[in-house]
Design a protein around this motif. Structure first.
Motif, mmCIF file in Angstrom:
data_model
loop_
_atom_site.group_PDB
_atom_site.id
_atom_site.type_symbol
_atom_site.label_atom_id
_atom_site.label_comp_id
_atom_site.label_asym_id
_atom_site.label_seq_id
_atom_site.Cartn_x
_atom_site.Cartn_y
_atom_site.Cartn_z
ATOM 1 N N ASN A 174 0.822 -1.213 0.000
ATOM 2 C CA ASN A 174 0.000 0.000 0.000
ATOM 3 C C ASN A 174 0.858 1.265 0.000
ATOM 4 O OD1 ASN A 174 -2.861 -1.012 0.267
ATOM 5 N ND2 ASN A 174 -1.915 -2.045 2.032
ATOM 6 N N ILE A 175 1.987 1.202 -0.691
ATOM 7 C CA ILE A 175 2.837 2.381 -0.888
ATOM 8 C C ILE A 175 3.105 2.521 -2.386
ATOM 9 C CG2 ILE A 175 5.058 3.472 -0.384
ATOM 10 C CD1 ILE A 175 5.179 1.891 2.201
ATOM 11 N N ARG A 176 2.876 3.735 -2.920
ATOM 12 C CA ARG A 176 3.052 3.949 -4.355
ATOM 13 C C ARG A 176 3.850 5.241 -4.609
ATOM 14 N NH1 ARG A 176 2.025 -0.526 -4.147
ATOM 15 N NH2 ARG A 176 0.340 -1.709 -5.126
ATOM 16 N N THR A 194 3.581 3.651 -14.566
ATOM 17 C CA THR A 194 4.202 2.602 -13.744
ATOM 18 C C THR A 194 5.671 2.919 -13.538
ATOM 19 O OG1 THR A 194 4.786 1.218 -15.644
ATOM 20 C CG2 THR A 194 2.606 0.866 -14.665
ATOM 21 N N PHE A 195 6.251 2.270 -12.520
ATOM 22 C CA PHE A 195 7.677 2.388 -12.238
ATOM 23 C C PHE A 195 8.242 0.980 -12.070
ATOM 24 C CE2 PHE A 195 5.676 6.235 -10.771
ATOM 25 C CZ PHE A 195 6.538 7.247 -11.157
ATOM 26 N N SER A 196 9.485 0.856 -12.350
ATOM 27 C CA SER A 196 10.145 -0.431 -12.150
ATOM 28 C C SER A 196 10.846 -0.412 -10.793
ATOM 29 C CB SER A 196 11.163 -0.686 -13.267
ATOM 30 O OG SER A 196 11.814 -1.918 -13.061
ATOM 31 N N VAL A 197 10.358 -1.235 -9.873
ATOM 32 C CA VAL A 197 10.937 -1.349 -8.529
ATOM 33 C C VAL A 197 11.351 -2.804 -8.320
ATOM 34 C CG1 VAL A 197 10.536 -1.074 -6.066
ATOM 35 C CG2 VAL A 197 9.499 0.541 -7.678
ATOM 36 N N VAL A 202 5.444 -1.247 -10.903
ATOM 37 C CA VAL A 202 4.630 -0.778 -9.781
ATOM 38 C C VAL A 202 3.803 0.410 -10.260
ATOM 39 C CG1 VAL A 202 4.674 0.231 -7.466
ATOM 40 C CG2 VAL A 202 6.320 -1.547 -8.093
ATOM 41 N N PRO A 203 2.471 0.391 -10.071
ATOM 42 C CA PRO A 203 1.640 1.513 -10.518
ATOM 43 C C PRO A 203 2.014 2.801 -9.792
ATOM 44 C CG PRO A 203 0.295 -0.408 -9.993
ATOM 45 C CD PRO A 203 1.663 -0.690 -9.476
ATOM 46 N N SER A 204 1.814 3.915 -10.471
ATOM 47 C CA SER A 204 1.996 5.217 -9.830
ATOM 48 C C SER A 204 0.860 5.457 -8.847
ATOM 49 C CB SER A 204 2.013 6.323 -10.883
ATOM 50 O OG SER A 204 0.729 6.415 -11.504
ATOM 51 N N MET A 205 0.995 6.503 -8.038
ATOM 52 C CA MET A 205 -0.040 6.815 -7.066
ATOM 53 C C MET A 205 -1.390 7.044 -7.744
ATOM 54 S SD MET A 205 -1.163 7.445 -4.008
ATOM 55 C CE MET A 205 0.174 7.731 -2.862
ATOM 56 N N ALA A 206 -1.391 7.855 -8.812
ATOM 57 C CA ALA A 206 -2.664 8.165 -9.476
ATOM 58 C C ALA A 206 -3.302 6.908 -10.065
ATOM 59 C CB ALA A 206 -2.442 9.205 -10.564
ATOM 60 N N LEU A 207 -2.496 6.076 -10.734
ATOM 61 C CA LEU A 207 -3.041 4.856 -11.333
ATOM 62 C C LEU A 207 -3.560 3.914 -10.252
ATOM 63 C CD1 LEU A 207 -3.540 3.165 -13.863
ATOM 64 C CD2 LEU A 207 -1.197 2.277 -13.650
ATOM 65 N N GLU A 208 -2.846 3.820 -9.127
ATOM 66 C CA GLU A 208 -3.281 2.940 -8.043
ATOM 67 C C GLU A 208 -4.602 3.413 -7.449
ATOM 68 O OE1 GLU A 208 -3.262 -0.325 -5.610
ATOM 69 O OE2 GLU A 208 -1.808 0.124 -7.195
ATOM 70 N N LEU A 209 -4.724 4.714 -7.209
ATOM 71 C CA LEU A 209 -5.962 5.241 -6.625
ATOM 72 C C LEU A 209 -7.141 5.037 -7.575
ATOM 73 C CD1 LEU A 209 -4.675 8.587 -5.039
ATOM 74 C CD2 LEU A 209 -5.133 6.402 -3.890
ATOM 75 N N GLU A 219 -3.575 -3.217 -16.478
ATOM 76 C CA GLU A 219 -3.021 -4.304 -17.278
ATOM 77 C C GLU A 219 -2.042 -3.740 -18.297
ATOM 78 O OE1 GLU A 219 -6.377 -6.075 -19.075
ATOM 79 O OE2 GLU A 219 -7.179 -6.955 -17.219
ATOM 80 N N LEU A 220 -1.001 -4.496 -18.577
ATOM 81 C CA LEU A 220 -0.051 -4.141 -19.616
ATOM 82 C C LEU A 220 -0.451 -4.837 -20.908
ATOM 83 C CD1 LEU A 220 3.396 -4.341 -17.759
ATOM 84 C CD2 LEU A 220 2.193 -2.299 -18.528
ATOM 85 N N THR A 221 -0.596 -4.063 -21.997
ATOM 86 C CA THR A 221 -0.974 -4.641 -23.284
ATOM 87 C C THR A 221 0.270 -5.176 -23.979
ATOM 88 O OG1 THR A 221 -0.713 -2.531 -24.438
ATOM 89 C CG2 THR A 221 -2.868 -3.001 -23.479
ATOM 90 N N ALA A 222 0.049 -5.870 -25.089
ATOM 91 C CA ALA A 222 1.162 -6.503 -25.800
ATOM 92 C C ALA A 222 2.174 -5.485 -26.311
ATOM 93 C CB ALA A 222 0.615 -7.331 -26.965
ATOM 94 N N ASP A 223 1.717 -4.282 -26.649
ATOM 95 C CA ASP A 223 2.633 -3.267 -27.181
ATOM 96 C C ASP A 223 3.201 -2.361 -26.091
ATOM 97 O OD1 ASP A 223 0.324 -1.984 -26.525
ATOM 98 O OD2 ASP A 223 0.061 -0.968 -28.450
ATOM 99 N N GLY A 224 3.014 -2.731 -24.819
ATOM 100 C CA GLY A 224 3.608 -1.983 -23.728
ATOM 101 C C GLY A 224 2.746 -0.885 -23.156
#
Length: 719
Positions: A174-176, A194-197, A202-209, A219-224
């Motif tokens: 629960n930390i973004r 997203t960020f790579s941790v 890892v989703p950003s705060m806005a995406l997570e909320l 979800e990540l699509t096939a083209d990124g």
């Protein structure tokens, strides 16, 4: 290899378009690329206002603001000591039905960790348990997925919540990250998704909320790309979302933490339910100096403040507030949440569509600059930009970002390049040709020749024109009495002044014949009022000659008198001469008659005589006096001639009285009543030369009547 002018200009336009469009989308202008979004955000706000009411915003802000810092008990306490009150408000919001609460602030330290000596131990040991209520609120909220703490990623030294808070929210579950994306011009127009941790996304705060509010995982699509609840999140920069800001400062409801703290202590659960049920709540600072960022709404900000409904504390006046271009960073995350939930993130075009639009703008600018004069081209370009900007603003109202910066840069570059091309290359020969022929041809003739890209050829067309013919009285005698230099000075000044007046009324000087001027009205330029303009030119020439006689140095010691004949009729106008050399001129009996009418002035003592066709075309604009009915040399048909007295509005009473007496005398003359005619002509004979001439003729016929049938029509045998 020689190429035609049109082909050469086409190649120049194509080259200018390619160069300017390519430059506009090149990395050189990356600094201004994002300016399009900033301008469109401001234009949309001005044109359409807010797209939704603040109450409809999915996200709300709880602000630790200037008011909070000035309200007891917070005004005398450091922020680290507020954790209990923050926990109380957090619990009230969660219990009130908030979907999720995110923190746009990081408490890196806890007061319980303080190692400052205090008495026999450390201060932290003395206040052990101080954060207990806050940690319990965090634990309770995070257990149901309703609390998310923020962190700032910074290489291998991230800024994270205190260890106790991390444990309370189950560590990274629960930390973004709160990091935002800054463009090259230091403006925030997009947020990372997203960020790579530790090698994992890892989703950003806005995406997570937003995902917790919608109950759907990203979800990540096939083209990124990233999708959320079936919404493929657009982004011109990989792994980012372009923000779609509203204008103004109150589009996202903002609650002052000071008021909510008092409300929580009152245990007003109904207020928290009304204001926070179903909302995404973001807690953070809204201060004048802390965490402020330039964003794409920098041209349409407002004075920030907690204007949401109040619960317990009336809004406190805070001095020093003013509108500024930066906004509090918390509104960046709130806007991102709103965009994700509403599925209206800004959609930017790719590099190729932007280049095509820039190329179209450059092509338009280059073409208008080639076709129009520079001032006209600039006005046409500005008009096109205004229309395009309006259309782009309407498109942005539906979240589509059409570029403004690149088309403007490409268009301005193409405009300047084409003007330079015309000056240096395309119009160089035209300017030389215009300058060379300006003293020999009418401007309209030169324009036609340049427009057609063809040399003049023999031939003409029939047009209805008015011919003005002027001559100086007694010029031969004047020439005999003057030296060649003095005569040249006099004639140059006279012809220059007369030419200026003729051309100022739309006439074209066909030729100079010694002291005579042949001018045409109605050709080569079309002129529906060619007869009226010829009459105005005649009056102007007469008035100017009087001034020259009084004041011009070359005219001193001699009074120059001119005679003018005006006639209107069909004539052949065009290029006449040999195959190798010709002039633009006019040819017809109308020209010859104008010459005869000029000569008729000496038989009537007048200055300007016009034919009945000219008088008929001018209507009541001028005051004409019917002089006589004549036959001129070379013509068998009779012709009524008129003297031009003045413009109708400028006719004096004396002129009107003389004309009336003359008309009466002329009527008796035509009836063969010579005695009566003489009486009428005698009334004005002393002041009016035509009356005096007819008086003499009437008296001679009164003493000896003409033999045979009386014919009042006079035949002029001389020119």
């Amino acid at each position: 290899m020689n190429i035609g002018r049109t082909t050469r200009d086409g190649i120049a336009v194509a080259a200018i378009v390619l160069i300017c469009a390519g430059a506009a989308v090149s990395p050189v202008f990356n600094m201004v690329h994002g300016l399009s979004i900033d301008i469109l955000t401001a234009l949309r706000w001005e044109m359409f206002g807010s797209r939704q009411a603040p109450a409809a915003s999915p996200a709300v802000v709880v602000a630790i603001d200037e008011e909070t810092y000035q309200t007891p008990p917070f005004n005398s306490s450091p922020l680290l000591t507020w954790t209990g009150e923050i926990g109380r408000v957090l619990s009230a919001m969660v219990e009130g039905g908030a979907r999720v609460v995110g923190f746009d602030m990081v408490f890196q330290r806890s007061i319980e960790q303080s190692e400052i000596p205090f008495g026999e131990g450390a201060f932290g040991e003395k206040v052990r348990g101080f954060d207990r209520d806050f940690l319990r609120a965090l634990a309770a909220g995070s257990s149901t997925g309703k609390v998310v703490l923020g962190e700032v990623l910074r290489g291998d030294q991230p800024i994270r919540p205190s260890p106790g808070q991390r444990i309370a929210v189950r560590q990274q579950q629960n930390i973004r990250p709160l990091n935002v994306y800054t463009d090259i011009d230091d403006v925030v127009r997009r947020v990372p998704l997203t960020f790579s941790v530790d090698g994992k996304p890892v989703p950003s705060m806005a995406l997570e909320l937003a995902s917790r509010a919608l109950g759907a995982k990203p979800e990540l699509t096939a083209d990124g790309a990233v999708a959320l609840a079936g919404y493929r999140i657009p982004g011109a920069v990989p792994n980012t979302m372009t923000l779609n800001f509203e204008g103004g400062a109150d589009r996202i409801p903002t609650f002052s933490f000071a008021d909510l703290s008092s409300c929580a202590r009152k245990n007003d659960k109904e207020f928290f339910r009304r204001q926070f049920e179903g909302k995404v709540v973001i807690v953070g600072t809204v201060l004048e100096l802390e965490d402020r960022r330039l964003t794409s709404k920098r041209f349409t900000t407002g004075i920030e403040g907690a204007r949401a409904p109040r619960c317990a504390v009336a809004e406190q006046p805070v001095s020093g507030r003013f509108e500024r271009r930066e906004i509090a960073g918390i509104y960046i995350h709130a806007t991102a949440v709103n965009n994700l939930i509403a599925k209206d993130a800004a959609v930017e075009l790719g590099r190729l569509p932007i280049a095509l639009i820039a190329a179209f703008a450059a092509a338009f600018a280059a073409v208008v600059a080639r076709m129009l004069k520079p001032a006209g081209a600039v006005l046409a370009w500005l008009g096109a930009i205004a229309v395009y900007a309006t259309a782009a603003t309407a498109a942005f109202n539906h979240a589509l970002v059409l570029p403004l910066s690149e088309p403007f840069i490409a268009g301005v570059g193409a405009l300047a390049a084409m003007v330079g091309y015309r000056f240096m290359i395309a119009d160089k020969d035209r300017r030389l040709l215009r300058k060379s022929f300006a003293l020999y041809l009418a401007p309209d003739v030169i324009d036609r020749m340049l427009a057609s890209n063809k040399l003049p050829v023999l031939g003409g067309e029939t047009r209805n024109v008015t011919v003005l013919f002027t001559d100086l009285e007694g010029f031969s005698l004047i020439a005999e009495r003057m030296s060649p230099d003095a005569l040249m000075a006099l004639m140059n000044e006279y012809l220059s002044e007369m030419t200026d007046i003729i051309e100022s009324h739309g006439g074209y000087v066909d030729k100079y014949i010694g002291d005579s001027v042949v001018a045409v009205f109605g050709a080569p330029a079309d002129d529906p009022d060619h007869a009226g303009n010829a009459a105005r030119a005649a009056l102007g020439c007469c008035a100017r000659l009087e001034e020259l006689n009084r004041s011009a140095t070359a005219f001193q010691g001699r009074k120059i008198v001119q005679r003018i004949g005006i006639n209107t009729g069909d004539a052949l106008v065009g290029n006449f001469g040999s195959r190798r050399r010709f002039n633009y001129s006019v040819m017809s009996d109308a020209v010859n008659l104008a010459s005869r009418l000029e000569g008729a002035n000496k038989f009537y003592g007048t200055t300007v005589i016009a034919s009945e066709t000219t008088v008929a075309m001018t209507g009541g604009t001028f005051a004409w006096r019917e002089l006589d009915t004549i036959r001129v040399k070379g013509r068998t048909n009779q012709l009524t001639i008129y003297e031009l007295l003045a413009q109708a509005a400028e006719l004096t009473p004396a002129q009107a009285a003389v004309a009336a007496d003359y008309a009466q005398g002329l009527a008796h003359w035509r009836a063969g009543e010579f005695d009566s005619a003489a009486e009428w002509f005698a009334r004005s004979a002393e002041a009016d030369r035509p009356s005096a001439i007819f008086l003499e003729r009437a008296r001679s016929f009164a003493g000896q009547a003409p033999a045979g049938e009386w014919d009042p029509i006079r035949t002029l045998q001389e020119k």
